[in-house]
Write a protein that holds these residues in place. Sequence first.
Motif, PDB file in Angstrom:
ATOM      1  N   ARG A 141      -1.225 109.118  -3.651  1.00 45.52           N
ATOM      2  CA  ARG A 141       0.227 109.294  -3.754  1.00 45.52           C
ATOM      3  C   ARG A 141       0.883 108.975  -2.430  1.00 45.52           C
ATOM      4  NH1 ARG A 141       3.051 114.081  -2.539  1.00 45.52           N
ATOM      5  NH2 ARG A 141       5.124 114.253  -3.487  1.00 45.52           N
ATOM      6  N   SER A 154       6.263 111.513  -8.600  1.00 42.25           N
ATOM      7  CA  SER A 154       4.918 111.312  -9.151  1.00 42.25           C
ATOM      8  C   SER A 154       4.554 109.841  -9.290  1.00 42.25           C
ATOM      9  CB  SER A 154       4.811 112.009 -10.513  1.00 42.25           C
ATOM     10  OG  SER A 154       5.792 111.498 -11.414  1.00 42.25           O
ATOM     11  N   GLY A 155       5.535 108.957  -9.325  1.00 41.81           N
ATOM     12  CA  GLY A 155       5.238 107.540  -9.511  1.00 41.81           C
ATOM     13  C   GLY A 155       4.919 106.791  -8.244  1.00 41.81           C
ATOM     14  N   TRP A 181       3.370 101.133  -5.126  1.00 43.43           N
ATOM     15  CA  TRP A 181       4.076 101.300  -6.394  1.00 43.43           C
ATOM     16  C   TRP A 181       5.190 102.336  -6.224  1.00 43.43           C
ATOM     17  CZ3 TRP A 181      -1.024 100.334  -6.001  1.00 43.43           C
ATOM     18  CH2 TRP A 181      -1.592  99.370  -6.833  1.00 43.43           C
ATOM     19  N   ASP A 183       6.657 103.157  -9.179  1.00 38.70           N
ATOM     20  CA  ASP A 183       6.411 103.745 -10.491  1.00 38.70           C
ATOM     21  C   ASP A 183       5.106 103.138 -10.990  1.00 38.70           C
ATOM     22  OD1 ASP A 183       6.316 104.624 -13.124  1.00 38.70           O
ATOM     23  OD2 ASP A 183       8.488 104.508 -13.376  1.00 38.70           O
ATOM     24  N   VAL A 184       4.094 103.972 -11.139  1.00 44.94           N
ATOM     25  CA  VAL A 184       2.772 103.451 -11.491  1.00 44.94           C
ATOM     26  C   VAL A 184       2.756 102.810 -12.874  1.00 44.94           C
ATOM     27  CG1 VAL A 184       1.485 104.992  -9.975  1.00 44.94           C
ATOM     28  CG2 VAL A 184       2.111 105.760 -12.283  1.00 44.94           C
ATOM     29  N   SER A 185       3.755 103.079 -13.685  1.00 39.01           N
ATOM     30  CA  SER A 185       3.813 102.449 -15.005  1.00 39.01           C
ATOM     31  C   SER A 185       4.295 101.007 -14.923  1.00 39.01           C
ATOM     32  CB  SER A 185       4.727 103.251 -15.939  1.00 39.01           C
ATOM     33  OG  SER A 185       6.065 103.269 -15.443  1.00 39.01           O
ATOM     34  N   ASP A 186       4.898 100.630 -13.795  1.00 40.37           N
ATOM     35  CA  ASP A 186       5.332  99.259 -13.566  1.00 40.37           C
ATOM     36  C   ASP A 186       4.324  98.554 -12.661  1.00 40.37           C
ATOM     37  OD1 ASP A 186       7.620  99.778 -15.043  1.00 40.37           O
ATOM     38  OD2 ASP A 186       8.743 100.410 -13.262  1.00 40.37           O
TER      39      ASP A 186
END
Length: 407
Positions: A141, A154-155, A181, A183-186
Amino acid sequence: MGVKWLLRMLLLCSLLVATNSMAAEIHGRSSTQFLWFNDIFTQQSQQEIAQYLQIGITNIDKAGKFSIYGYGRGSQDLSNGNGLNGRLYYLYLDYRNLFDKVDIRAGRQFVNIAAGNALIDGAKIDLKNIGPVALTVLGGRNVIFGLDGELSHSGDAVFGVAGNLVGFKHTDLEIGYFAKWNDVSDGPARETLGGSFKQYLFNSLKVYANARYDLYSEVFSEVLAGAKYFPIPNLVLTGEWYQSYPTFDADSFYAVFAVSRYQEGVFRADYRINDMFSVNAGYSRQDYGDDGAADVYQLGCRIRPIEPVVVNLSYDKRHGFNGSLDGGIIDVAYDVTKTLQLAAGLQFDVYTREDLATTGHEIARKYWGGAKYKLAKNMSASLRIEDNVNRQYSNDWQGRAVFNYDF
C-alpha cells in the motif's frame, strides 16, 4: 495510522520480543521537542510539543537474524486547538540471511530502487548469493501524508522489481521497474523504468549515472551523469549534468498540460589546504527551456582558526531567468567545553525578481543562534532560535528546544 496505532504496534513488538528471547537488545532515541513558529497558511503564532520515538529491537533470535525497527512522531498543538496529530514513518520486521540467500522486510518502510521510491505498508524481499545478479521485489500500500494526517486510501499501491550486479569491486549497476496504482481495479497510474551506474577507474576517478524513463509519457523524467576526479588526495573536482522533465499520473488533470524541460550543468572544486583551512568553488548553468536560463556562482571556505572554533563562509551569485541574487552566509560554531557547543549565523541576500522589477532590489536577512549541551552519555539538550526579516515579515521568530534520550 496515528499515535494509537503506533503504541499498539510497539506493544505488539514488545510481546514478540518477550516470547522469542530474553536476550533481545532494545535501543533507540526519544526526542521531546517544543517548537514555536508562525503558521504560513494562517499567519498565526503557533506552539507545538512533539514526541519522536525511534526504536530498534535486535538479537531477538539466537542467530541474530530477526530484528524490529520503528520510528514515529506524535504532536500536540498548544495554541490553535488543532489537537493531537501522529505519524508513523516506519515500523517493520527485518529477517536477514534466510537460507543464506533471502532478506525479508515486512511492515511500514521506505523502499528505494533506481526506478522509484515510496513509503509503503508491505514487503521487500532481497534474493542474493545466487550469482552475479541480486534481485529485489517490493510491493504494498502506498502511504501518502498530508498536512493533518494520511491521505492514502485502499486503492493506493506500488510494486517494484530491480536487479543489481554484485561481485565486481569497482562497478555498481542496477536496473529496475516501478509501478504505482491510484486504484488497484484500474491499470497503473504510473510506470517507470530506471537504472543507476557507478564505476571507479585508476583509483582517482569515479563516473556515475542515474536515469528514469516514464512509460506513460514516453520521456526521461530524470537523468543525471557525472564524474568526480581526485588528482591529489586533498582535491576533488566534480562535473555533473542533470535533466528533469515533469511527469504526472495517467489519471491526473495536469497530464494534459505542456511542461518545460529543466537542465543543469555543474562544475565544482573542493580543496582542503590543511586542517585549518579548506575552500570550494562552483559554477552551474540552469536552463529552463523556452523560459530562459540562469548562471549561478558559488564560493565558500571552512576555517578553524583555533581548535574549538569552526567558521563556515559561503557566497552565492545568481543572474538570469526570474531575477538575480547576491547573498552570503556566515556560520560559527564554538566548542566551549566537551559538553557545550554554541553556534550562531547570519544569512544576507539581495535579490530582484521579475515581478519586482518596478520596486528594485529586495533584502532578506536571517539570524540564528543556538546551543547544544550533553547532560550525560545518553542525554543531550539543544536550543535554536531564528528570526527572518524579508518582504513578507518584519520579524518572523521561530525556534526549537529539544531533549534527547538515547537507550
